[in-house]
Design a protein around this motif. Structure first.
Motif, PDB file in Angstrom:
ATOM      1  N   PRO A 134      32.853  38.059  41.682  1.00  0.00           N
ATOM      2  CA  PRO A 134      32.262  39.300  41.173  1.00  0.00           C
ATOM      3  C   PRO A 134      31.829  39.108  39.716  1.00  0.00           C
ATOM      4  O   PRO A 134      32.325  38.195  39.051  1.00  0.00           O
ATOM      5  N   HIS A 135      30.932  39.890  39.242  1.00  0.00           N
ATOM      6  CA  HIS A 135      30.490  39.926  37.837  1.00  0.00           C
ATOM      7  C   HIS A 135      29.575  38.770  37.436  1.00  0.00           C
ATOM      8  O   HIS A 135      28.614  38.979  36.731  1.00  0.00           O
ATOM      9  N   ASP A 170      38.795  36.207  37.159  1.00  0.00           N
ATOM     10  CA  ASP A 170      37.518  36.760  36.723  1.00  0.00           C
ATOM     11  C   ASP A 170      36.664  35.643  36.123  1.00  0.00           C
ATOM     12  O   ASP A 170      37.030  35.057  35.104  1.00  0.00           O
ATOM     13  N   ASP A 206      38.530  34.653  42.759  1.00  0.00           N
ATOM     14  CA  ASP A 206      38.818  36.088  42.649  1.00  0.00           C
ATOM     15  C   ASP A 206      39.776  36.588  43.725  1.00  0.00           C
ATOM     16  O   ASP A 206      40.422  37.613  43.549  1.00  0.00           O
ATOM     17  N   GLN A 254      31.419  32.565  45.280  1.00  0.00           N
ATOM     18  CA  GLN A 254      31.230  34.006  45.425  1.00  0.00           C
ATOM     19  C   GLN A 254      32.231  34.741  44.536  1.00  0.00           C
ATOM     20  O   GLN A 254      33.347  35.030  44.949  1.00  0.00           O
TER      21      GLN A 254
END
Length: 123
Positions: free
Chosen positions: A60-61, A37, A13, A58
């Protein structure tokens, strides 16, 4: 490297890390595709058919752990080796990453040569 370049899907990311990993791999004659993503990683992996997936833990989402499990649960993708890249560097973190299904693990900040050597070892 004779013939067709090995294909590496990079799931990261952080834009700078994504560019660094892709540029470094291209400099060593790998074909790369980057995904920022994690939610797109499984679909992109099916389309790109990589020989290796390099993945940040690590994200997101969706966590890298969940994503590794999704990839390993997919019949068309489960044989693709996964190299996790993470700032988590504790022994229990490595055990968790391997338990999720990753084949290798490199901690951040990465050593560029160790990163390239780890990729080569998996391919």
């Amino acid at each position: 490297m004779a013939g067709v370049a090995k294909r590496v899907l990079v799931v990261e990311d952080n834009e700078l890390n994504l560019k660094l990993f892709c540029d470094l791999l291209r400099a060593h004659e790998y074909a790369t595709e980057g995904v920022r993503d994690g939610r797109e990683a499984v679909v992109r992996a099916r389309a790109f058919a990589p020989d290796l997936i390099v993945m940040d833990i690590q994200l997101p989402h969706v966590s890298g752990y969940e994503l590794i499990q999704q990839l390993k649960a997919d019949a068309t993708l489960r044989a693709i080796p996964i190299m996790a890249v993470t700032a988590y560097a504790g022994r229990e973190d490595e055990e968790r990453i391997r338990a999720a299904g990753a084949d290798a693990y490199v901690s951040k900040p990465i050593s560029l040569m160790r990163f390239v050597d780890s990729v080569a070892a998996l391919l």
